[in-house]
Design a protein around this motif. Structure first.
Motif, mmCIF file in Angstrom:
data_model
loop_
_atom_site.group_PDB
_atom_site.id
_atom_site.type_symbol
_atom_site.label_atom_id
_atom_site.label_comp_id
_atom_site.label_asym_id
_atom_site.label_seq_id
_atom_site.Cartn_x
_atom_site.Cartn_y
_atom_site.Cartn_z
ATOM 1 N N VAL A 11 48.992 47.057 45.227
ATOM 2 C CA VAL A 11 50.291 46.477 45.731
ATOM 3 C C VAL A 11 50.652 45.458 44.883
ATOM 4 O O VAL A 11 51.986 45.380 44.424
ATOM 5 C CB VAL A 11 50.119 46.242 47.015
ATOM 6 C CG1 VAL A 11 51.328 45.151 47.474
ATOM 7 C CG2 VAL A 11 49.789 47.276 47.866
ATOM 8 N N LEU A 12 49.948 44.555 44.528
ATOM 9 C CA LEU A 12 50.102 43.499 43.558
ATOM 10 C C LEU A 12 50.611 43.909 42.297
ATOM 11 O O LEU A 12 51.657 43.485 41.475
ATOM 12 C CB LEU A 12 48.961 42.622 43.370
ATOM 13 C CG LEU A 12 48.957 41.575 44.433
ATOM 14 C CD1 LEU A 12 47.648 40.668 44.529
ATOM 15 C CD2 LEU A 12 49.913 40.645 44.785
ATOM 16 N N LEU A 13 50.071 44.990 41.628
ATOM 17 C CA LEU A 13 50.438 45.715 40.279
ATOM 18 C C LEU A 13 51.832 46.126 40.453
ATOM 19 O O LEU A 13 52.705 46.246 39.812
ATOM 20 C CB LEU A 13 49.172 46.524 39.994
ATOM 21 C CG LEU A 13 48.106 45.958 39.351
ATOM 22 C CD1 LEU A 13 46.990 46.788 39.068
ATOM 23 C CD2 LEU A 13 48.267 45.059 37.943
ATOM 24 N N LEU A 14 52.015 46.975 41.641
ATOM 25 C CA LEU A 14 53.211 47.471 41.532
ATOM 26 C C LEU A 14 54.347 46.696 41.951
ATOM 27 O O LEU A 14 55.803 46.829 41.326
ATOM 28 C CB LEU A 14 53.241 48.468 42.950
ATOM 29 C CG LEU A 14 52.404 49.987 42.918
ATOM 30 C CD1 LEU A 14 52.503 50.631 44.326
ATOM 31 C CD2 LEU A 14 53.222 50.790 41.846
ATOM 32 N N ILE A 15 54.284 45.590 42.659
ATOM 33 C CA ILE A 15 55.016 44.624 42.698
ATOM 34 C C ILE A 15 55.773 43.847 41.401
ATOM 35 O O ILE A 15 56.596 43.573 40.947
ATOM 36 C CB ILE A 15 54.741 43.623 43.895
ATOM 37 C CG1 ILE A 15 54.834 44.102 45.360
ATOM 38 C CG2 ILE A 15 55.565 42.286 43.843
ATOM 39 C CD1 ILE A 15 54.291 43.141 46.413
ATOM 40 N N GLY A 16 54.364 43.532 40.846
ATOM 41 C CA GLY A 16 54.569 43.086 39.273
ATOM 42 C C GLY A 16 55.194 43.875 38.537
ATOM 43 O O GLY A 16 56.128 43.147 37.563
#
Length: 125
Positions: A11-16
């Motif tokens: 999720v953090l990678l997708l948001i980033g």
């Protein structure tokens, strides 16, 4: 590794990735230098912060102790991005780059230009 850690990192990678993409598109598509400064300093800083936090979580779980390298890089980005944007905006003011006509508070830009020190080349004209 726990499925919840993998979901958090994903999720953090997708948001980033989303914020970096939006910042990059904004840098290319926005019409003048003042609005172009907004895209990389805001969106990309948040995006890179999320990517680095995802990396910090992943490395902390794999190594078994807190990984501070990514945290230091994130802090460096959060500190330097606004300073860089400020310096670029002052340079644009100094070079008298025009803003969009629909930009509000045009008077503030002219006041800021008046406060700049005189240029050596202009004094000889």
């Amino acid at each position: 590794m726990s499925i919840w850690i993998e979901i958090l990192v994903s999720v953090l990678l997708l948001i980033g990735g989303f914020f970096v993409l939006v910042g990059s598109i904004g840098l290319c598509r926005l019409p003048d230098i003042y609005t172009r400064l907004h895209a990389p300093t805001k969106a990309t800083t948040v995006g890179m912060g999320a990517i680095l936090i995802a990396s910090m979580v992943m490395m902390s779980v794999e190594e078994g102790h807190l990984s501070v390298h990514e945290l230091l890089i994130t802090l460096f980005l959060l500190i330097t991005a606004p300073i860089t944007a400020h310096m670029l905006a002052k340079t644009a003011l100094h070079h008298e780059n025009r803003a969009l006509k629909r930009t509000q508070s045009q008077q503030l830009m002219s006041n800021a230009r008046e406060q700049l020190p005189p240029d050596a080349n202009r004094s000889h004209e």
